[in-house]
Design an enzyme around this catalytic site. Structure first.
Site, PDB file in Angstrom:
ATOM      1  N   ALA A   1       0.757  -1.362   0.013  1.00 38.95           N
ATOM      2  CA  ALA A   1       0.179   0.081   0.003  1.00 38.95           C
ATOM      3  C   ALA A   1       0.786   1.184   0.034  1.00 38.95           C
ATOM      4  CB  ALA A   1      -1.098   0.143   1.038  1.00 38.95           C
ATOM      5  N   ASP A   2       1.870   1.101   0.653  1.00 39.61           N
ATOM      6  CA  ASP A   2       3.102   2.465   0.790  1.00 39.61           C
ATOM      7  C   ASP A   2       3.776   2.781  -0.577  1.00 39.61           C
ATOM      8  OD1 ASP A   2       3.041   3.705   3.279  1.00 39.61           O
ATOM      9  OD2 ASP A   2       3.850   1.874   4.288  1.00 39.61           O
ATOM     10  N   VAL A   3       3.974   1.189  -1.140  1.00 37.70           N
ATOM     11  CA  VAL A   3       4.760   1.525  -2.425  1.00 37.70           C
ATOM     12  C   VAL A   3       3.863   2.047  -3.707  1.00 37.70           C
ATOM     13  CG1 VAL A   3       5.949   0.129  -4.056  1.00 37.70           C
ATOM     14  CG2 VAL A   3       6.561  -0.436  -1.707  1.00 37.70           C
TER      15      VAL A   3
END
Length: 393
Positions: free
Chosen positions: A174-176
């Site tokens: 999700a961050d990436v």
């Protein structure tokens, strides 16, 4: 030869993974990234180890996690909670095109560094705010963590074995992906600025991005109103498209159409499956998934992995091995595509650190690896000297 974004300068007030992923990508493309860090502490991920870079006297304070998203940056140690630190940020912005931050919504207001505080002084500034739930909405004040985004945004309800617990993706995806969306949005906003001579505010949220990359599963639900179920490694719309256990290991079979299925059945000696009306089409294989997979599982469990993989390659049937990371980084494909790189690093006993390469291959403006991930505040003096020289001009 210069990078595609050579001459672009970005002030990076972000930390952890989403923001640093976005700015590292832009740095690989040639932008000058100034990473603003807390004096003495720096990015939280510096301490997210082991493993740490091994120095002459043992482990350093540079974790592998930090290394993954912070190359091609310079680090300046600034305490923005102090008036002189916040002023340093404003002074640096006079030389920058973009600001990236991932404080909680409203978190920079008290330092006078919010978009509303800066937009009049810097009307051409592209200001990118990354948060867990966005700058608006009932959940805007909630913290933004990858695990929470994967849970709230639904991907965990789809990931894992049918009878197992909901499962997150192994990496902070999700961050990436938020970092990827952010870098793309920043470049679009710069395009607008160059055409219209005005900057803007970009509001991007982990949960929004995670919902966006539900892709076909999300649209399957919106179309059918039927909740998708966890299927482990099976595909919701294609059969057979999954992992199978062989006599001596595991292999991936990724049959994408009926012709491939017919060739696959011939390869494994089960031609009758391809001619059976229940399985001849992908739609039929979806309806009769359980019976077909049970039959294929029994057949494949008696075959050797390498034989199957070789046969699929010969017959142009998608599939292959499931590599461990040592297999991945030792492969000739990784070497040919330069997906493993080494960069000089003063803190490493070996004099360098191994990193994952950038996957983008430009024909005219190739990616460059100019700076290893910096130690906290390593470039403070140089950046402040540059700033002083600029202010004298």
């Amino acid at each position: 030869m210069t990078g595609a974004l050579d001459g672009l300068r970005i002030l990076d007030l972000s930390r952890i993974l989403a923001g640093p992923t976005a700015t590292q990508l832009l740095g690989d493309f040639g932008a000058d990234i100034i990473k603003v860090e807390r004096p003495g502490l720096g990015d939280d991920t510096r301490a997210w180890g082991p493993p740490f870079v091994e120095g002459d006297d043992g482990p350093t304070q540079e974790s592998a996690y930090y290394l993954c998203a912070n190359r091609n940056k310079r680090s300046i140690a600034v305490d923005i909670a102090k008036p002189e630190g916040a002023q340093t940020v404003r002074d640096l912005l006079a030389t920058c095109d973009v600001l990236v931050e991932n404080f909680k919504p409203g978190g920079l207001d008290k330092y006078g560094l919010s978009y509303s505080d800066l937009k009049e002084q810097f009307p051409r500034l592209v200001y990118c705010s990354i948060s867990g739930f966005g700058q608006t909405g009932p959940n805007s004040e909630k913290p933004g963590y990858d695990l929470l985004a994967q849970a709230y945004g639904g991907i965990m309800s789809l990931t894992g074995e049918p009878e197992g617990e909901p499962m997150k993706v192994a990496v902070g995806i999700a961050d990436v992906m938020t970092g990827m969306y952010a870098s793309n949005a920043i470049q679009a906003a710069l395009r607008h600025r160059d055409k219209m001579d005005e900057g803007q505010h970009i509001d991007i949220a982990l949960v929004d991005c995670q919902i966006a990359w539900l892709i076909n599963e999300g649209t399957n639900y919106l179309t059918s109103k039927i909740l998708p179920q966890r299927r482990g490694n099976q595909h919701p719309n294609i059969v057979p498209y999954q992992v199978f256990e062989m006599a001596d290991g595991h292999a991936v079979v990724a049959v994408g159409n009926d012709a491939q299925f017919e060739r696959f059945c011939t390869l494994i000696g089960r031609e009758e499956l391809a001619s059976d009306p229940k399985y001849a089409t992908n739609a039929g294989r979806l309806v009769n998934r359980e019976a077909l997979i049970a039959t294929l599982t029994e057949t494949l469990s008696k075959l050797e992995r390498d034989w199957l993989i070789s046969g699929m390659e010969t017959n142009k049937i998608p599939g292959g091995p499931i590599n461990q990371l040592d297999d991945v980084f030792a492969s000739d494909q990784v070497a040919a595509r330069e997906m493993k790189i080494a960069m000089p690093h003063s803190g490493a006993a070996s004099g360098e650190v191994d990193l994952i390469g950038n996957p983008v291959k430009f024909s005219k403006t190739p990616v460059t690896y100019r700076r290893a991930p910096p130690t906290c505040g390593a470039d403070t003096d140089d950046i402040l000297a540059e700033l002083a020289a600029t202010q004298k001009e």
